[in-house]
Scaffold this motif. Structure first.
Motif, mmCIF file in Angstrom:
data_model
loop_
_atom_site.group_PDB
_atom_site.id
_atom_site.type_symbol
_atom_site.label_atom_id
_atom_site.label_comp_id
_atom_site.label_asym_id
_atom_site.label_seq_id
_atom_site.Cartn_x
_atom_site.Cartn_y
_atom_site.Cartn_z
ATOM 1 N N MET A 220 0.841 -1.167 0.000
ATOM 2 C CA MET A 220 0.000 0.000 0.000
ATOM 3 C C MET A 220 0.893 1.239 0.000
ATOM 4 O O MET A 220 1.907 1.280 0.692
ATOM 5 C CB MET A 220 -0.904 -0.006 1.238
ATOM 6 C CG MET A 220 -1.923 1.086 1.212
ATOM 7 S SD MET A 220 -3.058 1.071 2.631
ATOM 8 C CE MET A 220 -3.893 -0.468 2.390
ATOM 9 N N GLN A 221 0.505 2.233 -0.770
ATOM 10 C CA GLN A 221 1.294 3.446 -0.900
ATOM 11 C C GLN A 221 0.422 4.669 -0.633
ATOM 12 O O GLN A 221 -0.741 4.710 -1.042
ATOM 13 C CB GLN A 221 1.871 3.510 -2.310
ATOM 14 C CG GLN A 221 2.867 4.594 -2.530
ATOM 15 C CD GLN A 221 3.444 4.522 -3.924
ATOM 16 O OE1 GLN A 221 2.719 4.273 -4.886
ATOM 17 N NE2 GLN A 221 4.734 4.741 -4.043
ATOM 18 N N THR A 222 0.967 5.662 0.045
ATOM 19 C CA THR A 222 0.262 6.911 0.323
ATOM 20 C C THR A 222 0.800 7.991 -0.605
ATOM 21 O O THR A 222 2.013 8.101 -0.782
ATOM 22 C CB THR A 222 0.466 7.339 1.791
ATOM 23 O OG1 THR A 222 0.047 6.268 2.635
ATOM 24 C CG2 THR A 222 -0.331 8.568 2.123
ATOM 25 N N ILE B 21 -7.744 5.798 -2.827
ATOM 26 C CA ILE B 21 -8.763 5.894 -1.778
ATOM 27 C C ILE B 21 -8.445 7.119 -0.930
ATOM 28 O O ILE B 21 -7.378 7.185 -0.307
ATOM 29 C CB ILE B 21 -8.772 4.632 -0.900
ATOM 30 C CG1 ILE B 21 -9.065 3.408 -1.751
ATOM 31 C CG2 ILE B 21 -9.785 4.768 0.232
ATOM 32 C CD1 ILE B 21 -8.806 2.101 -1.046
ATOM 33 N N PRO B 22 -9.339 8.121 -0.913
ATOM 34 C CA PRO B 22 -9.048 9.339 -0.147
ATOM 35 C C PRO B 22 -9.035 9.068 1.358
ATOM 36 O O PRO B 22 -9.965 8.477 1.897
ATOM 37 C CB PRO B 22 -10.179 10.297 -0.503
ATOM 38 C CG PRO B 22 -10.999 9.639 -1.547
ATOM 39 C CD PRO B 22 -10.608 8.214 -1.639
ATOM 40 N N LEU B 23 -7.968 9.491 2.013
ATOM 41 C CA LEU B 23 -7.887 9.411 3.466
ATOM 42 C C LEU B 23 -8.378 10.708 4.089
ATOM 43 O O LEU B 23 -9.107 10.710 5.067
ATOM 44 C CB LEU B 23 -6.458 9.141 3.912
ATOM 45 C CG LEU B 23 -5.869 7.809 3.496
ATOM 46 C CD1 LEU B 23 -4.428 7.710 3.959
ATOM 47 C CD2 LEU B 23 -6.698 6.672 4.063
ATOM 48 N N ARG B 24 -7.920 11.820 3.509
ATOM 49 C CA ARG B 24 -8.392 13.132 3.940
ATOM 50 C C ARG B 24 -8.157 14.112 2.813
ATOM 51 O O ARG B 24 -7.274 13.929 1.983
ATOM 52 C CB ARG B 24 -7.710 13.573 5.226
ATOM 53 C CG ARG B 24 -6.254 13.860 5.098
ATOM 54 C CD ARG B 24 -5.567 14.249 6.386
ATOM 55 N NE ARG B 24 -6.458 14.913 7.316
ATOM 56 C CZ ARG B 24 -6.183 15.188 8.563
ATOM 57 N NH1 ARG B 24 -5.011 14.853 9.041
ATOM 58 N NH2 ARG B 24 -7.016 15.800 9.355
ATOM 59 N N VAL C 214 -4.748 13.443 0.586
ATOM 60 C CA VAL C 214 -3.883 12.295 0.803
ATOM 61 C C VAL C 214 -4.712 11.072 0.439
ATOM 62 O O VAL C 214 -5.827 10.894 0.932
ATOM 63 C CB VAL C 214 -3.396 12.217 2.262
ATOM 64 C CG1 VAL C 214 -2.584 10.950 2.484
ATOM 65 C CG2 VAL C 214 -2.608 13.455 2.630
ATOM 66 N N VAL C 215 -4.173 10.255 -0.483
ATOM 67 C CA VAL C 215 -4.874 9.036 -0.928
ATOM 68 C C VAL C 215 -3.957 7.846 -0.774
ATOM 69 O O VAL C 215 -2.731 7.989 -0.726
ATOM 70 C CB VAL C 215 -5.343 9.159 -2.404
ATOM 71 C CG1 VAL C 215 -6.310 10.318 -2.578
ATOM 72 C CG2 VAL C 215 -4.182 9.291 -3.358
ATOM 73 N N THR C 216 -4.546 6.674 -0.703
ATOM 74 C CA THR C 216 -3.764 5.440 -0.691
ATOM 75 C C THR C 216 -4.031 4.665 -1.977
ATOM 76 O O THR C 216 -5.125 4.724 -2.538
ATOM 77 C CB THR C 216 -4.084 4.539 0.507
ATOM 78 O OG1 THR C 216 -5.466 4.195 0.469
ATOM 79 C CG2 THR C 216 -3.775 5.221 1.809
ATOM 80 N N THR C 217 -3.000 3.965 -2.433
ATOM 81 C CA THR C 217 -3.123 3.102 -3.611
ATOM 82 C C THR C 217 -2.533 1.744 -3.280
ATOM 83 O O THR C 217 -1.773 1.592 -2.331
ATOM 84 C CB THR C 217 -2.380 3.709 -4.828
ATOM 85 O OG1 THR C 217 -1.003 3.842 -4.494
ATOM 86 C CG2 THR C 217 -2.948 5.061 -5.227
ATOM 87 N N MET C 218 -2.878 0.765 -4.079
ATOM 88 C CA MET C 218 -2.378 -0.594 -3.854
ATOM 89 C C MET C 218 -1.091 -0.870 -4.607
ATOM 90 O O MET C 218 -0.600 -1.971 -4.560
ATOM 91 C CB MET C 218 -3.444 -1.614 -4.260
ATOM 92 C CG MET C 218 -4.640 -1.553 -3.382
ATOM 93 S SD MET C 218 -4.151 -1.821 -1.684
ATOM 94 C CE MET C 218 -5.577 -2.540 -1.017
ATOM 95 N N SER C 219 -0.537 0.118 -5.313
ATOM 96 C CA SER C 219 0.692 -0.138 -6.067
ATOM 97 C C SER C 219 1.936 0.244 -5.339
ATOM 98 O O SER C 219 1.997 0.805 -4.338
ATOM 99 C CB SER C 219 0.668 0.594 -7.389
ATOM 100 O OG SER C 219 0.226 1.902 -7.273
#
Length: 74
Positions: A1-3, A48-51, A69-74
């Motif tokens: 997971m990457q931010t 995926i937006p975190l904030r 700030v979003v997270t991705t699966m790559s």
């Protein structure tokens, strides 16, 4: 997971995304819930937006600058 940090420009009005007048068509400002939904849908293209926050509004172009700030699966 990457931010990741993401910046977007989103329109504050419905219809014309450039913020310019469209002939005889009236440009209506987005209601708060519609603006929130629009921002979140734009952010999901990046992860995926975190904030997120609107950090600047350009009153001439009717555009909002959004930082998130979003997270991705790559």
């Amino acid at each position: 997971m990457q931010t990741r940090f993401v910046e977007l420009e989103v329109p504050l009005v419905a219809g014309d995304r450039t913020g310019k007048h469209m002939g005889n068509h009236k440009i209506a400002p987005l209601r708060p819930q519609a603006l929130r939904s629009h921002i979140e849908s734009q952010l999901t293209a990046h992860g995926i937006p975190l904030r997120w926050a609107i950090t600047h509004i350009n009153s001439q172009t009717k555009m909002a600058h959004v930082e998130a700030v979003v997270t991705t699966m790559s």
